[in-house]
Design a protein around this motif. Structure first.
Motif, PDB file in Angstrom:
ATOM      1  N   GLY A 192      46.917  21.150  98.758  1.00  0.00           N
ATOM      2  CA  GLY A 192      45.896  20.190  99.048  1.00  0.00           C
ATOM      3  C   GLY A 192      46.299  19.041  99.527  1.00  0.00           C
ATOM      4  N   GLN A 217      47.036  27.253 101.238  1.00  0.00           N
ATOM      5  CA  GLN A 217      45.796  26.559 101.498  1.00  0.00           C
ATOM      6  C   GLN A 217      44.687  27.452 102.010  1.00  0.00           C
ATOM      7  OE1 GLN A 217      46.173  23.374 104.405  1.00  0.00           O
ATOM      8  NE2 GLN A 217      45.240  22.008 102.761  1.00  0.00           N
ATOM      9  N   VAL A 246      41.364  21.624  96.814  1.00  0.00           N
ATOM     10  CA  VAL A 246      42.441  21.461  97.759  1.00  0.00           C
ATOM     11  C   VAL A 246      41.812  21.260  99.083  1.00  0.00           C
ATOM     12  CG1 VAL A 246      44.138  22.624  96.708  1.00  0.00           C
ATOM     13  CG2 VAL A 246      42.520  23.856  97.852  1.00  0.00           C
ATOM     14  N   SER A 292      41.641  26.978  93.085  1.00  0.00           N
ATOM     15  CA  SER A 292      42.786  26.604  93.658  1.00  0.00           C
ATOM     16  C   SER A 292      44.051  27.186  92.697  1.00  0.00           C
ATOM     17  CB  SER A 292      42.722  25.040  93.620  1.00  0.00           C
ATOM     18  OG  SER A 292      41.889  24.395  94.095  1.00  0.00           O
TER      19      SER A 292
END
Length: 341
Positions: A192, A217, A246, A292
């Motif tokens: 993130g 990501q 993130v 995440s």
């Protein structure tokens, strides 16, 4: 464009901001409840993914995420300085961590969140005694207000990832992985703002440089990944991902400089893969995680040949998910998610 090993295609880089001795010294600053989290080989999940998979469980603490390691480091040093107020912008997890660490040290905490922030996380922040301020817009709008509060009220501004203490606190995860699970071929880290990726990545580059550091990501929030690939800051005008923890748009230059040194590969993954990863972690490891935390598994699902037969660690970085969302994505099944898990 170089999208694999940056060291093979980029020129010399400035020294990173991190320091191994400071990371080691951070261990004693962090409350025991955040340290020595479970880490173990998970055969059912590894067999499904075609590799030996090690899970590092950073949800087994009072705030259900890894960020307590960083905020403990920040707030311990603030307490030494006599500071009595701190402020941060947060999508939720940093705010919980800062509130927890501030409460135990008598430091008042204000958390600024965007209007679309996870209400479950905001509820927990308030329960931990912090003041919550909501601003129209996303995390970037929250960061602007947090800076204003710091300037006008004299509170210490905790900028996740930009504040080196947050990176060094997260780096203690790397020390534990190196000490406790034997040889590793690759470590998958959610990306993130970059505190965990740079902190953990730096520890491995110093102590086990042959281990591949892979930052992951969402494709719907790719600013840091695009910046790493370009070798310079790339900003985006929006994010579109369920992985709210993130989802930033404006990478911090100093953090990118660190990431360029420590990351060997940065992967972008689809939303379907994130949901499939959450489902696999639930069904095969018994874990309830936020999106995440499933980024590492999503990366293996999208690029299985990269990890086939290897010994791979992934950090389960957070478990703060709205129950109704988890049921919709995972336990009820979602038509867009893979049925292969």
């Amino acid at each position: 464009m170089c999208s694999e090993k940056r060291s093979a295609c980029a020129g010399p880089r400035a020294p990173v901001r991190l320091d191994l001795d400071r990371i080691r010294s951070a261990v004693s600053r962090i409350a025991p409840v955040f340290r020595n989290t479970p880490q173990y080989v998970c055969p059912p999940l590894g067999e499904a993914l075609g590799c030996e998979l090690i899970l590092k469980l950073e949800t087994a603490n009072p705030i259900r995420c890894f960020k307590g390691r960083g905020t403990e480091t920040v707030m311990a040093r603030l307490a030494d300085s006599g500071a009595r107020a701190a402020v941060c912008a947060s999508a939720g997890n940093l705010g919980q961590a800062l509130a927890y660490s501030g409460r135990s040290r008598g430091i008042s905490t204000t958390v600024v969140a965007g209007s679309g922030a996870n209400p479950y996380k905001l509820e927990r922040i308030r329960a931990l005694g912090a003041t919550v301020r909501i601003v129209d817009g996303d995390i970037e709008a929250a960061r602007r207000l947090a800076r204003q509060i710091a300037d006008s009220e004299g509170a210490f501004l905790v900028e996740d990832s930009e504040n080196i203490d947050t990176c060094e606190g997260a780096g203690t995860i790397g020390l534990e992985l190196l000490e406790g699970v034997g040889p590793i071929d690759a470590v998958l880290v959610a990306l993130g703002g970059g505190a965990m990726a740079t902190g953990v990545g730096y520890v491995f580059k110093r102590l086990a440089p042959r281990v591949e550091i892979v930052a992951v990501q969402p494709r719907g929030a790719p600013a840091m990944a695009l910046s790493w690939r370009a070798g310079s800051i790339v900003e985006t005008d929006r994010t579109d991902t369920i992985a709210d923890g993130v989802a930033g748009r404006f990478p911090i230059p100093a953090v990118l400089d660190d990431l360029l040194v420590v990351a060997d590969h940065v992967a972008l993954v689809e939303e379907d893969s994130i949901i499939a990863g959450m489902r696999m972690l639930y069904r095969r490891a018994g874990l309830i995680v936020e999106p995440s935390a499933a980024l590492g598994v999503a990366a293996i699902l999208e690029d299985p040949s990269r990890y086939a037969g290897k010994r791979v660690a992934t950090i389960i970085c957070g478990g703060n998910v709205i129950p109704a969302d988890f049921e919709r994505w995972v336990t009820e099944g979602v038509s867009r998610a893979s049925t292969a898990c």
